[in-house]
Write an enzyme that holds these catalytic residues in place. Structure first.
Site, PDB file in Angstrom:
ATOM      1  CE1 TYR A   3      -4.326   5.636   5.898  1.00  0.00           C
ATOM      2  CE2 TYR A   3      -4.652   4.642   3.743  1.00  0.00           C
ATOM      3  CZ  TYR A   3      -5.173   5.171   4.910  1.00  0.00           C
ATOM      4  OH  TYR A   3      -6.535   5.256   5.087  1.00  0.00           O
ATOM      5  CG  HIS A  47      -5.697   5.859  -0.805  1.00  0.00           C
ATOM      6  ND1 HIS A  47      -6.556   4.782  -0.798  1.00  0.00           N
ATOM      7  CD2 HIS A  47      -5.768   6.376  -2.061  1.00  0.00           C
ATOM      8  CE1 HIS A  47      -7.130   4.655  -1.990  1.00  0.00           C
ATOM      9  NE2 HIS A  47      -6.660   5.611  -2.765  1.00  0.00           N
ATOM     10  CG  HIS A  93      -2.103   0.897   1.114  1.00  0.00           C
ATOM     11  ND1 HIS A  93      -2.165   1.949   0.219  1.00  0.00           N
ATOM     12  CD2 HIS A  93      -3.289   0.929   1.782  1.00  0.00           C
ATOM     13  CE1 HIS A  93      -3.327   2.567   0.341  1.00  0.00           C
ATOM     14  NE2 HIS A  93      -4.032   1.973   1.289  1.00  0.00           N
TER      15      HIS A  93
END
Length: 379
Positions: A195, A193, A190
């Protein structure tokens, strides 16, 4: 699902539906191109996946379909939301196994999205009430969650020292190894977004003066170290990454998102990742679409592996993206959440269930989770 459309007089027309054509993803043979996007559902008590997830993922599995599991924490500092799953303990690994087995039993391909939220957290989620970690010590202002209801509060983060960063890289490596032990076919890193990886990449957040800050190359160093460590650990054929260069979720924007997206796409080529999953520029927030002059096409052309797109796609949009070679696969989130048989509905051009935003993150193990009807339950 043969991907044929009904022609006049009910005669099957030969034009295949682009989304429902087969595709070879590395060593995996996909029967269609409709991907379950990673979706946080907040139903993993004490960060341990629960048995109710077996039905949830199984419902959304088709033979030869690709599913990406909800974002899963790599360590005990990775959490920023209630009841999200992890994969850093033996208990968590064991809890994932029956979920993965259920997807495999129906012939699905299952990747685990591994994440660290970085500063998108507060001391209540952190071990011993410590500060969340990030590339910076700049705090985040309170944010409305993507259900449009909850407001999340954040604690001032602690800036990681240069010497600490290899330990976080190692946390990702171990999480990837654990995902393979749990039976997953691969992992999606990931990097989107707002993070932790995205915090390092974006110049609106990253204010470091060491080798992990300043230039574009320096800001991308940590994410690429994570990629390299995971590729070395489990093999490039089992590794994908999600990126959102154009998004500014959680105050993580960049002054030159196109350059960032291109640099990452080109840099990833040397690791031969099985896919790159990018979020459309039109997704300004998790739920809000807007007209954008930007396009993912330059990144699509630069990246030499499978390219997955996500962000506000419907059936027509997705078919066009595949037909025009702007993407190989299309990830669907909210509509797949609400339509467990989405590929079938796309094949028949059937009506879709409407999703209920209010139950996206409620802890109920059935309502808003496994109770969305299948087509045959409606007819």
């Amino acid at each position: 699902m043969d991907g044929k459309v009904q022609g006049q007089n009910g005669v099957s027309a030969e034009a295949p539906i682009p989304l429902l054509t087969p595709y070879t993803l590395g060593k995996f043979q996909l029967s269609h191109r409709v991907v379950l996007a990673p979706l946080t559902r907040q139903r993993s008590w004490n960060n341990v996946p629960q048995p109710h997830a077996i039905l949830y993922y199984s419902q959304r599995t088709t033979k030869g379909g690709l599913l990406i599991a909800e974002a899963t924490g790599v360590s005990n500092t990775a959490q920023g939301y209630p009841q999200t799953p992890g994969i850093w303990t033996k208990e968590q690994v064991e809890a994932w196994k029956p979920i993965v087995d259920a997807v495999h039993a129906k012939g699905g391909i299952f990747f685990c999205q591994i994440w660290h939220v970085g500063r998108v957290s507060n001391t209540g989620f952190q071990p011993n009430g410590q500060a969340p970690i990030s590339c910076t010590d700049k705090p985040l202002t309170p944010q409305t969650r993507s259900n449009g209801i909850d407001v999340a509060q954040f604690s001032t983060p602690r800036r990681l020292t240069t010497e600490e960063i290899p330990q976080v890289v190692n946390d990702f490596r171990l999480a990837a190894r654990n995902a393979i032990e749990a039976g997953f076919d691969g992992v999606e890193i990931h990097g989107a977004h707002g993070y932790l990886l995205d915090q390092f990449m974006k110049d609106q957040v990253n204010d470091r003066t060491d080798k992990y800050g300043g230039s574009l190359e320096n800001r991308c160093r940590f994410p690429l170290e994570v990629v390299e460590a995971i590729v070395d650990e489990i093999g490039a054929d089992k590794v994908g990454i999600r990126l959102s260069p154009f998004a500014n979720y959680s105050e993580a924007g960049d002054s030159n998102p196109k350059a960032l997206g291109l640099y990452m796409a080109e840099s990833l080529n040397k690791y031969r990742l099985v896919y790159c999953h990018m979020v459309e520029p039109r997704m300004k927030t998790v739920v809000e679409k807007y007209e954008s002059p930007h396009s993912l096409l330059p990144m699509r052309k630069a990246f030499r592996g499978t390219f997955i797109v996500a962000g506000g796609y419907d059936r027509e949009d997705g078919n066009n993206a595949v037909a025009e070679n702007r993407a190989d696969l299309v990830a669907y989130g909210r509509v797949f959440l609400a339509n467990p048989d989405l590929p079938k509905r796309f094949a028949l051009n059937a009506l879709l269930n409407k999703y209920n935003r209010e139950t996206f993150y409620t802890p109920d193990p059935i309502v808003g989770y496994t109770d969305y009807p299948f087509l045959e339950d409606i007819e």
